[in-house]
Motif scaffolding. Structure first.
Motif, PDB file in Angstrom:
ATOM      1  N   PRO A   1     -11.282  22.950 -11.592  1.00 44.91           N
ATOM      2  CA  PRO A   1     -12.067  21.909 -11.832  1.00 44.91           C
ATOM      3  C   PRO A   1     -11.266  20.651 -11.749  1.00 44.91           C
ATOM      4  O   PRO A   1     -11.384  19.261 -11.382  1.00 44.91           O
ATOM      5  N   GLU A   2      -9.988  20.685 -12.850  1.00 44.80           N
ATOM      6  CA  GLU A   2      -9.254  19.503 -13.058  1.00 44.80           C
ATOM      7  C   GLU A   2      -8.321  19.192 -11.737  1.00 44.80           C
ATOM      8  O   GLU A   2      -8.264  17.788 -11.554  1.00 44.80           O
ATOM      9  N   MET A   3      -8.065  20.363 -10.945  1.00 40.14           N
ATOM     10  CA  MET A   3      -7.297  19.605  -9.638  1.00 40.14           C
ATOM     11  C   MET A   3      -8.240  19.068  -8.671  1.00 40.14           C
ATOM     12  O   MET A   3      -8.203  17.998  -8.024  1.00 40.14           O
ATOM     13  N   LEU A   4      -9.559  19.476  -8.682  1.00 37.04           N
ATOM     14  CA  LEU A   4     -10.543  18.842  -7.934  1.00 37.04           C
ATOM     15  C   LEU A   4     -10.756  17.370  -8.307  1.00 37.04           C
ATOM     16  O   LEU A   4     -10.877  16.523  -7.468  1.00 37.04           O
ATOM     17  N   VAL A   5     -11.094  17.168  -9.633  1.00 36.16           N
ATOM     18  CA  VAL A   5     -11.386  15.803  -9.561  1.00 36.16           C
ATOM     19  C   VAL A   5     -10.125  14.856  -9.626  1.00 36.16           C
ATOM     20  O   VAL A   5     -10.391  13.827  -9.226  1.00 36.16           O
ATOM     21  N   SER A   6      -9.068  15.245  -9.839  1.00 39.29           N
ATOM     22  CA  SER A   6      -7.864  14.481  -9.600  1.00 39.29           C
ATOM     23  C   SER A   6      -7.638  14.146  -8.156  1.00 39.29           C
ATOM     24  O   SER A   6      -7.430  13.235  -7.661  1.00 39.29           O
ATOM     25  N   ALA A   7      -8.042  15.271  -6.991  1.00 41.30           N
ATOM     26  CA  ALA A   7      -7.944  15.121  -5.714  1.00 41.30           C
ATOM     27  C   ALA A   7      -9.172  13.842  -5.482  1.00 41.30           C
ATOM     28  O   ALA A   7      -8.637  13.191  -4.709  1.00 41.30           O
ATOM     29  N   LYS A   8     -10.227  14.046  -6.009  1.00 42.39           N
ATOM     30  CA  LYS A   8     -11.275  13.110  -5.731  1.00 42.39           C
ATOM     31  C   LYS A   8     -10.802  11.716  -6.079  1.00 42.39           C
ATOM     32  O   LYS A   8     -11.051  11.044  -5.311  1.00 42.39           O
ATOM     33  N   ALA A   9     -10.220  11.562  -7.374  1.00 40.50           N
ATOM     34  CA  ALA A   9      -9.837  10.394  -7.765  1.00 40.50           C
ATOM     35  C   ALA A   9      -8.970   9.654  -6.758  1.00 40.50           C
ATOM     36  O   ALA A   9      -8.839   8.494  -6.476  1.00 40.50           O
ATOM     37  N   MET A  10      -7.871  10.653  -6.437  1.00 35.55           N
ATOM     38  CA  MET A  10      -6.699  10.088  -5.293  1.00 35.55           C
ATOM     39  C   MET A  10      -7.523   9.752  -4.104  1.00 35.55           C
ATOM     40  O   MET A  10      -7.094   8.597  -3.529  1.00 35.55           O
ATOM     41  N   GLN A  11      -8.394  10.448  -3.823  1.00 33.01           N
ATOM     42  CA  GLN A  11      -9.023   9.881  -2.386  1.00 33.01           C
ATOM     43  C   GLN A  11      -9.803   8.634  -2.492  1.00 33.01           C
ATOM     44  O   GLN A  11      -9.937   8.001  -1.412  1.00 33.01           O
ATOM     45  N   ALA A  12     -10.240   8.274  -3.818  1.00 31.58           N
ATOM     46  CA  ALA A  12     -10.826   7.069  -3.998  1.00 31.58           C
ATOM     47  C   ALA A  12      -9.904   5.802  -3.513  1.00 31.58           C
ATOM     48  O   ALA A  12     -10.292   4.951  -3.342  1.00 31.58           O
ATOM     49  N   GLY A  13      -8.728   6.076  -4.083  1.00 35.93           N
ATOM     50  CA  GLY A  13      -7.848   5.252  -3.783  1.00 35.93           C
ATOM     51  C   GLY A  13      -7.154   5.146  -2.235  1.00 35.93           C
ATOM     52  O   GLY A  13      -6.980   4.064  -1.737  1.00 35.93           O
ATOM     53  N   MET A  14      -7.054   6.306  -1.789  1.00 32.50           N
ATOM     54  CA  MET A  14      -6.758   6.335  -0.446  1.00 32.50           C
ATOM     55  C   MET A  14      -7.599   5.775   0.465  1.00 32.50           C
ATOM     56  O   MET A  14      -7.183   5.286   1.648  1.00 32.50           O
ATOM     57  N   ALA A  15      -8.947   5.963   0.310  1.00 38.73           N
ATOM     58  CA  ALA A  15      -9.993   5.337   1.124  1.00 38.73           C
ATOM     59  C   ALA A  15      -9.844   3.822   1.376  1.00 38.73           C
ATOM     60  O   ALA A  15      -9.935   3.149   2.319  1.00 38.73           O
ATOM     61  N   LEU A  16      -9.260   3.290   0.274  1.00 38.72           N
ATOM     62  CA  LEU A  16      -8.981   1.724   0.128  1.00 38.72           C
ATOM     63  C   LEU A  16      -7.658   1.544   0.941  1.00 38.72           C
ATOM     64  O   LEU A  16      -7.588   0.389   1.596  1.00 38.72           O
ATOM     65  N   LEU A  17      -6.876   2.442   0.914  1.00 40.75           N
ATOM     66  CA  LEU A  17      -5.352   1.975   1.246  1.00 40.75           C
ATOM     67  C   LEU A  17      -5.536   2.421   2.877  1.00 40.75           C
ATOM     68  O   LEU A  17      -4.568   1.945   3.631  1.00 40.75           O
ATOM     69  N   ARG A  18      -6.332   3.296   3.347  1.00 41.50           N
ATOM     70  CA  ARG A  18      -6.321   4.011   4.786  1.00 41.50           C
ATOM     71  C   ARG A  18      -6.388   2.663   5.753  1.00 41.50           C
ATOM     72  O   ARG A  18      -5.492   2.566   6.741  1.00 41.50           O
ATOM     73  N   PRO A  19      -7.274   1.658   5.777  1.00 45.55           N
ATOM     74  CA  PRO A  19      -7.407   0.657   6.647  1.00 45.55           C
ATOM     75  C   PRO A  19      -6.137  -0.276   6.602  1.00 45.55           C
ATOM     76  O   PRO A  19      -5.781  -0.606   7.771  1.00 45.55           O
ATOM     77  N   LEU A  20      -5.346  -0.308   5.579  1.00 49.89           N
ATOM     78  CA  LEU A  20      -4.057  -1.249   5.466  1.00 49.89           C
ATOM     79  C   LEU A  20      -2.987  -0.221   5.997  1.00 49.89           C
ATOM     80  O   LEU A  20      -2.017  -0.993   6.489  1.00 49.89           O
ATOM     81  N   LEU A  21      -2.790   1.099   5.970  1.00 52.07           N
ATOM     82  CA  LEU A  21      -1.752   1.842   6.554  1.00 52.07           C
ATOM     83  C   LEU A  21      -2.060   2.229   8.209  1.00 52.07           C
ATOM     84  O   LEU A  21      -1.092   2.140   8.758  1.00 52.07           O
ATOM     85  N   ALA A  22      -3.183   2.198   8.371  1.00 54.31           N
ATOM     86  CA  ALA A  22      -3.648   2.516   9.907  1.00 54.31           C
ATOM     87  C   ALA A  22      -3.913   1.380  10.533  1.00 54.31           C
ATOM     88  O   ALA A  22      -4.939   0.755  10.495  1.00 54.31           O
ATOM     89  N   ARG A  23      -2.882   0.657  11.206  1.00 53.92           N
ATOM     90  CA  ARG A  23      -3.194  -0.733  12.059  1.00 53.92           C
ATOM     91  C   ARG A  23      -4.049   0.025  13.218  1.00 53.92           C
ATOM     92  O   ARG A  23      -3.634   0.772  13.840  1.00 53.92           O
TER      93      ARG A  23
ATOM     94  N   PRO B   1       0.757  -1.108  -0.084  1.00 58.31           N
ATOM     95  CA  PRO B   1       0.025  -0.068   0.110  1.00 58.31           C
ATOM     96  C   PRO B   1       0.840   1.445  -0.125  1.00 58.31           C
ATOM     97  O   PRO B   1       0.623   2.275  -0.586  1.00 58.31           O
ATOM     98  N   VAL B   2       1.930   1.021   0.634  1.00 60.83           N
ATOM     99  CA  VAL B   2       2.894   2.384   0.723  1.00 60.83           C
ATOM    100  C   VAL B   2       3.535   2.796  -0.744  1.00 60.83           C
ATOM    101  O   VAL B   2       3.408   3.731  -1.252  1.00 60.83           O
ATOM    102  N   ASP B   3       3.640   1.580  -1.323  1.00 63.70           N
ATOM    103  CA  ASP B   3       4.064   1.589  -2.832  1.00 63.70           C
ATOM    104  C   ASP B   3       2.985   2.248  -3.781  1.00 63.70           C
ATOM    105  O   ASP B   3       3.321   3.285  -4.702  1.00 63.70           O
ATOM    106  N   LEU B   4       1.934   1.735  -3.608  1.00 62.68           N
ATOM    107  CA  LEU B   4       0.723   2.259  -4.342  1.00 62.68           C
ATOM    108  C   LEU B   4       0.587   3.985  -4.078  1.00 62.68           C
ATOM    109  O   LEU B   4       0.261   4.601  -5.108  1.00 62.68           O
ATOM    110  N   LEU B   5       0.530   4.238  -2.841  1.00 62.90           N
ATOM    111  CA  LEU B   5       0.412   5.637  -2.356  1.00 62.90           C
ATOM    112  C   LEU B   5       1.726   6.474  -2.975  1.00 62.90           C
ATOM    113  O   LEU B   5       1.146   7.382  -3.720  1.00 62.90           O
TER     114      LEU B   5
END
Ligand code: B1M
Length: 235
Positions: free
Chosen positions: A64-86, A37-41
């Protein structure tokens, strides 16, 4: 090219293009394949956002482009979060975190939160655009040993000092260690405004919080380390 390398590259491109569903699917696939997960992030999502910033500076991207990119990143981060935060261990201590008034950026703060939680801290996240009165109220309510202020714009940096002043006015300044951070903030600036410390990135945030806990007599450093080597060269 290996499928892992393809995933890393596609994650970068889809984050840059703001394609949240693709970012979610690729992150899921990466996790299912056992990618770190650290590598993906740090190998895909963060570099994409850095490129977004460069394009914005050049005038190739707009808000607007900055915003949609940030939202896209957050979609990935939401999945990585539980793996990073024990979780599961008794929290070491509470850290109150926030982005200052006038500032809506939160990705960097959220990343700090994830690694702090991963290291065993309990994070009270006040969100973005937080007024000094809410900071004072949260310190009264949670009595944290550590408070962290993020500012991501040069125009909102003065709010860091405004928060420190508000804590001092209310007689709370000596009850907390204050850490400041965010892209435009520096060690020199932190010292100038009288913050107790500065961290350049999320790993350094964890290291500083642990050091402070040790100084305050808490048992720092356990349970859980910050995810090992969360990006080479990042603190
Ligand atoms: Co904005 N934005 N943005 N933006 N945005 C920047 C910050 C900018 C550098 C882009 C650029 O010009 N290259 C620029 C600021 C320039 C400046 O002030 N000098 C900028 C601007 C100008 C703006 C607007 C003013 C644009 C406009 O409207 N004209 C506007 C302001 C809105 C507001 O806040 N009032 C705006 C809006 C936005 C969006 C809402 C569209 C979106 C934010 C979405 C969100 O956060 N939910 C956005 C984005 C995505 C960016 C960039 C592209 C990416 C920021 C980011 O998430 N980086 C950014 C350009 C860039 O940084 N390359 C940019 C990744 C993140 C992991 O890194 O935030 O540095 P970072 O966090 C690090 C460290 O700083 C540190 O650890 C984190 C993790 O390692 N850290 C701490 C953070 N907090 C810490 C606290 C600590 C310790 C360490 O202790 C407590």
């Amino acid at each position: 090219m290996s499928r892992e390398e393809e995933i890393r590259r596609a994650l970068f491109e889809h984050t840059l293009a703001g394609h949240a569903p693709e970012v979610k699917a690729l992150t899921e696939e990466g996790i299912a394949r056992g990618m770190d997960p650290v590598d993906l992030l740090f190998g895909a999502l963060m570099p994409a956002l850095e490129e977004v910033g460069r394009r914005f500076e050049r005038g190739d991207y707009f808000v607007p482009e900055m915003l949609v990119s940030a939202k896209a990143m957050q979609a990935g981060m939401a999945l990585l979060r539980p793996l990073l935060a024990r979780t599961g261990a008794k929290p070491l201590a509470t850290v109150v975190m926030l982005t200052v008034r006038g500032d809506l950026h939160d990705i960097g703060k959220n990343l700090c939160n994830i690694l702090l939680e991963g290291a065993g801290f309990s994070v009270v996240d006040l969100g973005t655009n937080v007024p000094a009165e809410a900071v004072v109220a949260a310190v009264r309510q949670h009595r944290p040993p550590i408070v962290g202020f993020s500012a991501f714009l040069t125009t909102t940096m003065p709010m860091l000092k405004a928060n420190l002043d508000a804590l001092a006015r209310e007689g709370l300044r000596d009850t907390v260690k204050v850490m400041v951070g965010g892209a435009p903030v520096t060690q020199e600036y932190a010292e100038k405004i009288g913050a107790d410390g500065y961290a350049p990135d999320a790993n350094a945030t964890v290291r500083l919080a642990r050091r402070w806990l040790a100084e305050l007599g808490h048992e720092a450093g356990r349970p859980g380390e910050a995810p090992a080597a969360a990006a080479p060269g990042r603190g």
